[in-house]
Structures are given as C-alpha cells and as structure tokens.
Scaffold this active site. Structure first.
Site, short mmCIF file in Angstrom:
data_model
loop_
_atom_site.label_atom_id
_atom_site.label_comp_id
_atom_site.label_asym_id
_atom_site.label_seq_id
_atom_site.Cartn_x
_atom_site.Cartn_y
_atom_site.Cartn_z
N GLY A 197 0.84 -1.19 0.00
CA GLY A 197 0.00 0.00 0.00
C GLY A 197 0.87 1.24 0.00
O GLY A 197 0.64 2.18 -0.74
N GLU A 223 7.09 3.59 4.41
CA GLU A 223 7.37 4.79 5.21
C GLU A 223 8.79 5.31 5.15
O GLU A 223 9.23 5.97 6.09
CB GLU A 223 7.04 4.47 6.67
N GLU A 270 1.48 5.94 7.48
CA GLU A 270 2.89 6.15 7.12
C GLU A 270 3.51 7.31 7.89
O GLU A 270 4.68 7.26 8.26
CB GLU A 270 3.03 6.38 5.61
N HIS A 276 4.53 6.21 11.27
CA HIS A 276 5.80 5.48 11.21
C HIS A 276 7.02 6.39 11.32
O HIS A 276 8.10 5.93 11.70
CB HIS A 276 5.92 4.75 9.87
N GLU A 285 4.29 -1.75 13.34
CA GLU A 285 3.06 -1.83 12.56
C GLU A 285 1.79 -1.73 13.40
O GLU A 285 0.82 -1.12 12.98
CB GLU A 285 3.06 -3.11 11.72
ZN LIG Z 1 3.27 0.14 8.28
#
Ligand SMILES: [Zn+2]
Length: 1024
Positions: free
Chosen positions: A429, A432, A465, A468, A487
């Site tokens: 998807g 980061e 993101e 992150h 995550e």
């Molecule tokens: Zn992630």
C-alpha cells in the site's frame, strides 16, 4: 509499511499498511544452522531453482555426503573457482544476471539460472569434484594446498572459507555512516554503485560480515584508521546474501575503518530492491523510472550493507542521472553538478538522524509535484505529470496529520522535508521511507470530486505512514520478531489521529471491522503470538500479517481505553519515544515506559505481556445467578485440539454496561479478570448486561442462553438501547460462537431478526459479511436448495433496507458503506431492482462519454453487474484500458474479474500474471475476486498450482501477497477431497513454500468449514 487490501465488504476491510514487497530469490535460511538442522537442511549452495529441477537422485547423493561438511566443502569449491584467474567479483557478475522469464529486460551473459540440463551437469561435476577433494584430502601426505584441499594442513588459515555460519550478522563491527553513489541506466535497466562504509570495531575480530544480494562487486578496498587503502578479497555466501572480508591481523576494539565496494547490478524486475517500473503516459508513450522498496530485507539488493534493523547509521547519497529525469532521496538535495557523458549528479544532504537500512530510499523518474511549507518542513506530493490534479487532497491531509503528530508526540518531525510519492507500479500500500514515503497510486491520489470512501483509504494510508516517522523510523524494533512495535502502533495511530483530524471520515467503523477480522484470524490454531520468534527470511516476510498490524493495534486500543483519562497512554508513549529516540527497542521497553505513567494498581507490563507473548485471545463466558455474575475465561480456539493451550490465561480488562445505563462512557464498569474465573455483583433488578463496551477489548463474550435471550429481547424492542459498536459486536460474536459450536445457528437467526430496524452501517455490514461467507460456502458445495433458501432469507431480512437505498451521490461515509454492502449483496443475489438499476447506470455512464460520474461507493456494484454480459465486459475492458484515475480503474478491474465466463476468467488470470495489460501488482485482488464465484474458484486454484514458481518469483514466499493469494484460493473449500488436494500440493513444494504459516492456516480453515458443514447442513433447512 502499509499492506494494501482495500477490498470492501467481502473480507478484511483494511487499509492495511504493510509492505508486500517483492521477492526473495533465495531459499529460506536459518539463524543458526548448527542448532536447527531439522528445519532447513544445511546444504545451502544450490540456487532454489536448481533444487526444484534437479533430479532427485543427484540431490540425495549430494546430501548423503554429510551436511555440515558439505557446507564448508561447497563454500570452498565455490570460492576456489572464483579465485582462479580472475577476481571473484567479475565471475560473480556473470553468475548473477538473472534470466527469469519475468525479467522486464534481461541482460546478456547469464549463467545464474542455467537450464535444467546444465544444472544437472554442473551438479554432477560438483559432486565429482567434492568427492575427489575429500578422497584426496584423506590420502596420507596430501600436498594439495588452498585451491584443491579445504583443510589440508594445520596452520593454513582457510582463507577461502566463508567465515560466518549464521543468519544474523555478528556484532563485532558496527557501521557509522554510508556514502552511496548510484548510477542507474534506465535504457538498459542496470545500475552501477559505489558504497563506502565507515565502521567502528566493537570487539576484536578478524572478519567483517555484511549483506549483499545479486551485486557484482568489481573492486573492494579497505582502509584502517589513517592507514593507506588496500585491495581486499570479498567472499560471498549467496544463499544467506552475505559477503565477508577476512583479515590476517585482528581488528581491535574502537578502531575505525572504511570498506569501499564498487559494483554493478540489474535493476530488479520484481517489486523490491532498486527496481524498474514503467507506465504509459497520456500520449501512449512508455515511460520508465526506477524506485526502491527495501523493507524488510532488500536494501542489500541495492547496496552492500548491514541489513538488520539494529545497525543504525547515517547516509549520504549521490545519484547520477540523465538531465531529463529528476531524483529524490530521504534528504533534501544539497547540490547538482555536471559530470561527463551528459550525466548530472544530485548530492543529497547527509541524514541528520541515525537510521536503519530498510528506510533508505531513492527514486529516478520524471515526476511533477506540489508543495507546502509547514513550520519549516517542506511537504510535497509527487506523481506522474498527468495525475497532478489528484495530488491536492494528499498534500492537505498530510499537512494536517503532520501537525497533529508533531503536537501529539511532542517531538518534532526531525527532517527538513517530507515527500509523498505515487509510484505507478508498486505492490504494497505504501512504504514509510524516512522523508520519502512511497505509495501505490490508489493510496495517494484522489480527485476532489471523489467519494469520501476513496478519501478514507488515502487518508488512512497517509496517517499510517506518517505515524511510522516516529514509530519505526525514530524508534525501531531491534529485530523483526517485534515488528508489531512498528506496525501495530502505526495502525493504531492511523485510526486515532483521523478520529481527531478528519472526523467526517468515520474511521471508527473501519477500525471496528478491522478488529473483528483480526479476531477471526487469531482464533485459528495456526496463529502466532504478537511478538514471536523469527529465524528465516520467509518468517520475516510472514510477520507482515494481521497479527502484527491489526491485533497489535487492537491491544493498544484496549489498553488506552482501560487507562483513565486520555493523557496517561499519551504521556507513556511520549516517554517511550523520548527514551529510545534513534535507537532500537523490544516489547518490554514499551510496557515499562507506559507503566511509569499510569495510576492503575495493575502492573501494565504484566497485563500487556499476557496479550503479546501468547497467541490467540480469550472467550469470556458469563453466567448469572440473581445478583451474582460469574465470569470465566478460556482460549477462543476454533480447532478442537486445544489441549496444549488450555492453560493460557489473559489479564483481561473486562468492561460492561447494563439496561440501567448503556450508552455513554460514564455507564461503563470495569472488572479485571486475571484468573480463570471471577465474580462481580450487580443489582437483581438489572435485566441484561452487555460486556466489552463498544468492543474495545480483544475478546469474545458468550452470555449463555438466558443472557443472549435477554439481549435479543432488548434489541427487538428498541435498537437504540446499545451503541452501534455494541450491536455489531453482538453479531460478530454470535457468528464466531456458532462457528465454535457454542451457540446454535438458530440463535444466530434469532438475533438477526432485529435487523430490519437497524439503521447503522457497522451492524449491517457485519451481518452481511457473515451471511455472505456462509452463502458462498453453500454455493461452492452446490447445495442449490440451501442457496435458494439463503437467498430468500437474506432478501426477506434485508429487503426493506436494500429497497430504501438510492443511487445518487451521498456524502456520509457510513451511509455509503452501508449502501454499497447492501447493493452488492442484492445484485449478487440477482435482486431485479438492483441489477436493472446497475445496468441502467452503466449505460448512462458509457453514453455520457465521461461527463456522468457513478458515485464512488456504487462503482464496484455497477461494474460487477455490467461485467456479467459479454458485450459489456468488453466495453468495460475498453474503459479500464483508457481510465486514468486509479481508484476507479481498480473497481473496473474488480468488475472484470467478477465475470462468470470461464474464458474471461482464464484470460484475466493470465494477463494479470503477465503484467502487460493488467499490472501484476493487482494479481492478489484478481484472485480474491475470481474466487468469489463458483465459475472462477476452482480454475483459480488450478492456475495457482500450475504457476506457483512464477508466482513466488514475483511475490516473496511468506509475503502478504502470497498469504492473500493462498487464503483467497482455499478458504471456501469444505470437502475432504479439496483438503487432500491442498495438502498434497503444498507438501510437494518443500522449500518453495510448504513451511509457510498461511499453508497451516489454509488447511485449518478447510477443516473448520468441513466441520461446520457436517454439523449444520442437515438442520440448516429448517432454520432458514
Ligand atoms: Zn506500516
């Protein structure tokens, strides 16, 4: 990273953020070969493909030599050959060039993947050489020296033997800074690189071991302290993707040294490493670009490095490019200078933070951007030029979120710029990379007119993101076993931040749905603890799953909801980020940081460890006698052989409300259930109790027959006695309990009777999802009678809701969600109103020549209905080919893949794997959609078996893409014959996938389906 799986109502509805990067070409490895020779044979030098095609007898012969010896022998043989005449690097360059059928462009002179016949011949030669060597070595007075005899006489220092035998790198050397110079050649799809690594010696050692994969190293120099640079020989362990330099004299603690390596390689044709990507511009011209995707283990494919998360260091990056491209990297550009041969060099500032290798990134492309300055940080969104108009929403959203996180964490984003880049060909998807976040086009680009649901996806992924940049980038897990610290946190923060920053997006429902799906997966025996041991590349890949992401996020929500007020959790994580800034952590560090800021009598560390160190989650059973309520806990395990885990205990912050007060937070009571059972008192006048208030806890509740009846009675007289989250959780839990065999399906039907008066999206979508799952199982078993009854049942119970839906644009996300779930089901069940309206809408869309817009939430249903006719399937494919806006394009593809026509199914599977007309990044989506129909699911399963080797060439073993493909293809089987078939196929794969957790999960799911069918088929008729 963000695992992308935005499939709406059918399954996990997650804007999951994870990396599904591309693939490994190596076979799985082990941490310590000596310790674990049973899991993976220590015989390593064969290329995985060689193993696949090599005749069985020759392999047995080789293995028969004795594993440990063979490892060394093989190393020697390899290295010796390399040292003959030419530098090892030159030969290895020839070896490496891949000639995979998938190569976007294959370079010449490849013998890395020889033909099967060549391999057999090579192997025979190898066996003979090894055997001869051994024989000669054992002869008395062997006079062979290094080239011919591995351990000939005492005192020889085995300088060709690879000096390291483990999967993890030694810790005697630590990198301080990297200087990288890269020259990608986009015409020939190759690149040249120079990497200079400054290091410090932590313990006396005679070797430096680091990672490199598929790099043809042509020169290596080493400089110790202020001494002169000298050439050194580099040894390689191909399977473990490691290289090493050995020294005669020990390097001493605290000495500084620099290793400089020159190399070349092909740009990768998969989705990881430094990979080539292309797209067709609006004039139909093919444009190429090169981008990186390094998490988890692919930085080593672009530059030699210490490619483990706890080797943090600084980076200075230079990119040589043609003037008609631009380049980007983690840091702002410092200067551009002209080089010879018409090239220019972009030099980026040295990173002002220590960072881990998987976060390094660079891109060479011809993108355009829009930017905004946000209190000293330059935020930009990049895309291919013709999609610039879709970048504005991302820029606005990213700016708002950056502002939110800066304040929330009380630590300012540490870099001077933040780029968000949409890459036309990208598997995950998003990723980061610090300061240079890369996205799929669908997860970053959205039109102003687009539906709020499309915006919800984009905003979620950006929020993930950006989180992150603190969780993962600033503070990183020490090793992949604690991936959830990255995550789970980023996933939790994405929901938490959006609830504040963009409340209109109704992100709470998405989070709720995600928690349900996480429980569904964690209820399997094949699940794993949040923090779990990881010893092979495949296991690293497998950590990118719903346990790390969604269960991780769910337990953080449970903790935050349990702590009083909204500041204790926040202060605790600020403490954690401050303490471990720019370094690495383990799960225990987080819990300890949080404990310091809580006023709870409970030990947070002890409480939360019970959720991270054991797999699964608890089932809480409630039984009531007058004013006394007894709660007991046991593992919620769908598989019956749960004896091994029946001793698991969780420290559960149980919450509950009752008929006297049930809607607001003030009504909520908390009871901590630490042991097997616990008792609480309620007034005798209380009519019913609802546990797990708003479903913020990660557990399922069984109320017993009377408890369920009381709740069902309350709901049927007034839906609003419970919050929508509580209603949805009752539906989720009762289906789960029925699957477990604790409540009868009859009871499920009783609860669903209130549905016609339901008004909110989450209970409706949850009920439809569960019913559709059963419907599809019956359909796949060709139980036509029951399918007809199920259809009638759904139409009867949801008919009025279905009919009340309109086909115009709607603004509320929750209304859109509910409408799209209802109409997808209605049209799928061939409800006339629905299909006619969908066909008419498609016609209007085609005839309007682009002026009429189908509301975003209705596109999937309209395209799905259209794709069922031959003519409209072709029309839709034409539209797909010419469409620019990716969110819409993806829904067209879903429509195309939903066809029941066998020819179309075969064609679309083939094309999406080929990657020309349909991008290979969409293959998991195609499989999932195809498998929903009877026509496609058997075909898809065959297709996967036949094309397995090509699949794992594109998607790494264990990766989220592979997990998703296996699940889609097998989760609707419910017969012994299919179980046998799936088992036989996967066990035949051996090192090409038989050990994957997703295989265990698939087999377990089929057995559960089988059990459910056996138990429920005979009586389902009477219940429906
Ligand atoms: Zn992630």
């Amino acid at each position: 990273m963000d695992l992308f799986d935005d499939n709406s109502s059918e399954r996990a509805n997650l804007p999951r953020n994870m990396i599904e990067n591309s693939m490994f070409e190596e076979e799985p490895d082990v941490v310590d070969l000596a310790k674990d020779s049973t899991t993976f044979p220590t015989f390593s030098p064969l290329d995985p493909d060689e193993v696949a095609y090599e005749p069985r007898s020759s392999r047995l012969l080789v293995r028969g030599l004795g594993e440990n010896d063979l490892d060394d022998e093989e190393e020697d043989c390899e290295s010796s050959a390399r040292l003959l005449g030419m530098s090892f690097m030159n030969r290895s360059s020839a070896q490496r060039s891949s000639s995979s059928p998938y190569a976007r462009q294959s370079p010449p002179s490849s013998c890395f993947r020889p033909s099967a016949r060549t391999m057999v011949v090579c192997l025979l030669v190898l066996v003979i050489v090894v055997s001869m060597t051994m024989v000669l070595c054992f002869l008395p007075g062997c006079t062979f020296t290094k080239a011919g005899c591995p351990k000939p006489t005492q005192g020889d220092d085995d300088k060709d033997v690879f000096p390291w035998t483990q999967f993890r790198l030694p810790h005697s050397i630590h990198p301080l800074s990297y200087e990288l110079t890269l020259t990608p050649d986009l015409d020939n799809m190759t690149f040249a690189g120079r990497t200079a690594i400054s290091m410090t010696v932590l313990h006396n050692t005679k070797r430096i071991v680091l990672h490199a994969a598929n790099l043809n190293i042509s020169k290596a120099t080493f400089k110790l302290g202020d001494g002169p640079a000298r050439d050194v020989t580099v040894l390689e362990h191909k399977t473990r993707q490691q290289i090493a330099v050995k020294f005669e004299e020990e390097l001493k603690t605290n000495q500084r040294c620099v290793l400089t390596l020159d190399y070349s390689a092909n740009l990768s044709n998969t989705y990881d490493g430094f990979y080539n990507s292309s797209y067709t511009d609006k004039d139909g011209k093919k444009r190429v670009l090169a981008a990186t995707q390094f998490e988890p283990l692919s930085a080593r494919k672009a530059f030699p490095c210490f490619d483990e998360p706890n080797f943090k260091s600084t980076f200075l990056i230079k990119i040589n490019r043609k003037p008609d491209y631009m380049s980007l990297s983690n840091m702002p550009k410092a200067k551009t200078t002209n080089l010879s041969k018409g090239l220019v060099q972009d030099e980026f500032e040295k990173t002002d933070v220590n960072m881990t290798t998987y976060l390094v990134a660079f891109i060479v492309a011809d993108f355009t951007s829009i930017s905004k300055n946000l209190s000293g940080i330059n935020v930009s969104v990049y895309s291919v030029p013709e999609k610039k108009e879709y970048t504005e929403y991302a820029l606005e959203t990213a700016s708002k979120l950056l502002d939110f996180y800066n304040n929330f964490f009380e630590i300012k984003y540490p870099l001077k710029k933040l780029d968000l880049v949409a890459i036309p060909d990208f598997l995950a998807g998003a990723m980061e990379n610090w300061g240079l976040i890369t996205f799929r086009e669908t997860t970053l680009l959205v039109g102003k007119e687009s539906s709020p649901l499309d915006k919800q996806i984009v905003a979620s992924v950006i929020a993930h993101e950006l989180a992150h940049q603190w969780f993962g980038n600033l503070v990183t897990m020490s090793w992949w076993n604690d991936l959830w610290l990255n995550e789970g946190f980023a996933t939790y923060m994405q929901y938490m931040s959006l609830e504040t920053v963009l409340p209109d997006l109704d992100i709470g429902n998405l989070f709720l749905d995600m928690r349900f799906r996480a429980m569904d997966k964690d209820a399997l025996n094949s699940s794993h603890a949040v923090s779990t041991e990881v010893n092979t590349p495949e296991q690293v890949e497998e950590m990118f799953d719903s346990v790390s992401y969604e269960k991780g996020a769910s337990i953080l929500l449970m903790l935050n909801a349990f702590l009083p007020g909204d500041q204790q959790f926040r202060k605790g994580i600020i403490n954690y980020l401050t303490l471990y800034r720019e370094s690495n952590t383990e799960t225990v560090n987080l819990w300890n940081s949080l404990t310091q800021f809580t006023t709870q009598p409970q030990n947070i560390s002890k409480m939360m460890s019970s959720w991270t160190s054991q797999k699964g989650f608890p089932l809480v059973t409630v039984s009531r006698k007058g004013d006394q309520v007894t709660l007991s806990q046991e593992p919620f395990l769908l598989t019956s052989d749960n004896t091994a885990h029946s001793s698991s205990l969780w420290n559960i912050p149980v919450t509950y409300v009752s008929d006297s007060c049930s809607l607001t937070l003030e009504c909520r009571q908390v009871f901590t259930l630490e042991s097997k059972t616990g008792t609480l008192n309620v007034s005798e006048s209380v009519k019913w109790l609802k546990f797990n208030y708003r479903s913020t806890g990660f557990y399922i509740v069984d109320y017993g027959e009377k408890g369920w009846e009381a709740l069902i009675g309350a709901l049927s007289s007034n839906v609003s006695v419970l919050t929508p989250e509580d209603r949805a959780s009752l539906i989720h839990d009762i289906f789960a309990l029925s699957r477990l065999g604790r409540v009868s399906f009859h009871q499920v039907i009783n609860l669903l009777q209130y549905m016609s008066s339901e008004t909110e999206a989450s209970p409706v979508t949850e009920a439809l999802l569960q019913l559709n799952n059963i419907y599809r199982l019956l359909d796949k078993r060709q139980e036509f009678n029951l399918v007809a009854r199920m259809t009638a049942y759904i139409k009867r119970n949801f008919g009025s809701l279905m009919k009340s839906q309109t086909w115009e644009e709607k603004q509320s996300v929750s209304e859109q969600k509910m409408r799209s779930a209802l109409l997808l089901t209605a049209c799928n069940l061939k409800e006339d109103n629905c299909t006619q309206q969908a066909k008419a809408t498609f016609r209007q869309y085609v005839d309007s020549n682009g002026t009429f817009r189908i509301p975003g939430d209705l596109q999937t249903v309209v395209f799905t209905v259209a794709a069922q006719s031959d003519e409209d399937w072709s029309t839709l494919f034409g539209l797909y080919t010419n469409a620019i806006y990716d969110a819409e394009k993806r829904k067209m593809l879903q429509g195309l893949a939903s066809t029941r026509d066998a020819h179309h199914v075969a064609w679309i599977l083939k094309e999406s794997l080929k990657g020309k007309l349909i991008q290979t990044q969409e293959f998991p989506l195609i499989i999932r959609t195809v498998c929903q129909n009877f026509a496609g699911y058997l075909f898809a399963w065959d297709f996967i078996q036949v094309n397995w080797d090509r699949l794992i060439e594109k998607f790494p073993l264990g990766s989220y893409a592979i997990q998703s493909i296996i699940k889609s293809a097998t989760s609707q089987f419910s017969t012994q014959a299919h179980l046998d078939q799936v088992q036989t196929f996967f066990s035949s794969l051996k090192e090409r996938g038989s050990q994957m957790r997703s295989v265990q999960e698939a087999l377990e799911t089929i057995r559960l389906n089988q059990r459910w069918m056996d138990e429920n088929l005979p009586t389902l008729k009477q219940w429906l």
